[in-house]
Design an enzyme around this catalytic site. Structure first.
Site, PDB file in Angstrom:
ATOM      1  N   HIS A 133       0.814  -1.215   0.000  1.00 34.54           N
ATOM      2  CA  HIS A 133       0.000   0.000   0.000  1.00 34.54           C
ATOM      3  C   HIS A 133       0.849   1.267   0.000  1.00 34.54           C
ATOM      4  CE1 HIS A 133       0.329  -0.540   4.501  1.00 34.54           C
ATOM      5  NE2 HIS A 133       0.437   0.780   4.453  1.00 34.54           N
ATOM      6  N   ASP A 152       0.483  -7.853   1.441  1.00 32.34           N
ATOM      7  CA  ASP A 152       0.762  -6.411   1.438  1.00 32.34           C
ATOM      8  C   ASP A 152       2.274  -6.201   1.433  1.00 32.34           C
ATOM      9  OD1 ASP A 152       0.535  -3.705   1.532  1.00 32.34           O
ATOM     10  OD2 ASP A 152      -0.447  -3.606   3.487  1.00 32.34           O
ATOM     11  N   SER A 198       4.479   2.336   7.981  1.00 34.83           N
ATOM     12  CA  SER A 198       4.179   1.212   7.095  1.00 34.83           C
ATOM     13  C   SER A 198       5.382   0.834   6.248  1.00 34.83           C
ATOM     14  CB  SER A 198       3.014   1.575   6.164  1.00 34.83           C
ATOM     15  OG  SER A 198       1.816   1.692   6.882  1.00 34.83           O
TER      16      SER A 198
END
Length: 444
Positions: free
Chosen positions: A184, A214, A291
């Site tokens: 992402h 992911d 992230s």
């Protein structure tokens, strides 16, 4: 009279009911013959062409015209080449008519044709990935490192990744500039700006995005001459223990870059609510921007990618990292034999030929090469410090070493203790001077 009043409407109705005129979307690649998937569904091979309603290319003029109501991504794949993802659309756009009625969001194709230059896997995924085998249980490992030492060893491998409208973190997994991050962070981008802890800014090309997990891989594009990236070792999920201490390193939004938070492993296992894969739950604070950054154990190994934080009323201290086992599953598609760590190394083991025994009659004598493909490494300070390459003593600083190409483990010892430890990737014909920028005070 009534017939004349209705006639204009009768003529307009067929005109309004006309569907948008079809237009063609074209996708090509070099080399051709690659499979094209549109939103995960195989649609053909390159050169690819398909008709879509005109409303997909430009705003439709009527409420009953066909519109694209979701973003569209093309995935281009060919055996032997790194898969590319191309974001085809821009949006969402809001359609509100002159009367103020909202007809919903829509997306438009950016262009009528797209092209993908595919990179061969050998040229893209070079270097070596380091991992600790599942058989190496924590009980057999060396003592835990101090928090300061963990950060000193790991932080140089962390990068800040920036797109036009969002940012995230990542970390080097090879000495050749391959970076792991979350999908992402990279999805929908062809390249990202990579900022190193030293402040150096480099362009990073998105080279792989996993369709299910992911996870994404990006690589430094056109690196500076003699660029060698510090990289981390990965530990399988089965080596992670509930309750062990961990650090999260990354670049959370609205905070200092390359910051560190501390916590423990709260749980390890499957967690369907978070997504497929093996998850590590932690109470180490994880925030937007973290992230893709590493979750590091007390031995300086990366056990997961910081991925998400549970945001819910009356819930605090719950963050999730996707395990390094899932990352290794992705990396093994390109690196079938990751270099395994022995229980006593905690760093990568050389996979090329071992160095010959060093000459003992001169501290500056180079190690004898075991291959015609070599490069040289020069160390000039601190004078008198001992140099070890792949756990073998090779002389004292200052020295110039001739080494076989490939990854090597360098350590510099002062007063009998390790003061500097790094992975170094030797390239054919390279001449590199190592500067011990992260040299710390010798361990007492």
């Amino acid at each position: 009279m009534l017939l004349r009043r209705l006639l204009p409407f009768a003529l307009l109705l067929p005109l309004c009911a006309q569907p948008s005129h079809a237009e063609s979307l074209k996708i090509t690649s070099t080399p051709p013959g690659a499979t094209v998937e549109l939103d995960g569904v195989a649609a053909g091979t390159t050169p690819f062409e398909k008709d879509f309603p005109g409303g997909f290319f430009h705003r439709t003029h009527t409420s009953i015209g066909q519109r694209l109501e979701h973003p569209m991504i093309a995935r281009i794949s060919l055996p032997g080449y790194a898969t590319r993802e191309i974001p085809l659309t821009e949006g969402p756009m809001h359609w509100i008519d002159l009367h103020g009625r909202n007809h919903g969001d829509y997306w438009l194709l950016k262009a009528a044709s797209f092209h993908a230059d595919l990179d061969s896997i050998p040229s893209t995924f070079d270097g070596v990935v380091a991992s600790r085998p599942i058989s190496a249980r924590p009980a057999s490992l060396e003592p835990e490192l101090s928090l300061e030492e963990i950060v000193r060893r790991t932080k140089p491998a962390v990068v800040y990744l920036k797109a036009l409208d969002h940012s995230g973190s990542g970390f080097f997994v090879t000495g050749t500039g391959v970076i792991a991050t979350n999908a992402h962070v990279a999805r929908g981008e062809t390249s990202l700006l990579a900022v190193l802890p030293s402040g150096i800014q480099l362009n990073a090309k998105v080279v792989y995005v996993d369709a299910d997990l992911d996870i994404a891989l990006v690589k430094i594009d056109s690196p500076p001459h003699d660029f060698i990236s510090p990289f981390v070792a990965l530990a399988e999920a089965d080596t992670v223990q509930q309750g062990e201490s961990v650090l999260a390193i990354g670049c959370p939004g609205d905070a200092m870059l390359f910051s560190v938070t501390k916590g423990i492993v709260s749980a390890v296992g499957k967690f369907a609510s978070a997504g497929p894969g093996t998850w590590i739950q932690t109470d180490a604070p994880i925030n937007p921007g973290n992230s893709g950054g590493p979750l590091v154990n007390s031995r300086g190994e990366v056990i997961g990618l910081n991925t998400q934080k549970l945001i819910k009323k009356n819930v605090t201290g719950i963050g999730f990292a996707l395990s390094s086992s899932d990352l290794l599953d992705v990396l093994r598609r390109f690196y079938p034999q990751p270099s395994e760590l022995t229980p006593t190394q905690q760093q990568t083991r050389a996979v090329t030929q071992n160095l010959s025994a060093p000459s003992t009659d001169s501290a500056s004598s180079p190690a004898a090469p075991a291959s015609d493909a070599t490069g040289t490494i020069t160390l000039s300070e601190p004078p008198g410090a001992e140099i070890f390459v792949d756990e073998k003593f090779v002389g004292n600083i200052p020295a110039t070493l001739t080494l076989p190409v490939g990854p090597h483990l360098f350590s510099v010892h002062t007063k009998g203790s390790v003061s500097w430890l790094r992975h170094v990737e030797v390239l054919k014909g390279s001449h590199v001077t190592l500067k011990l920028d992260f040299l710390s005070s010798p361990t007492p």
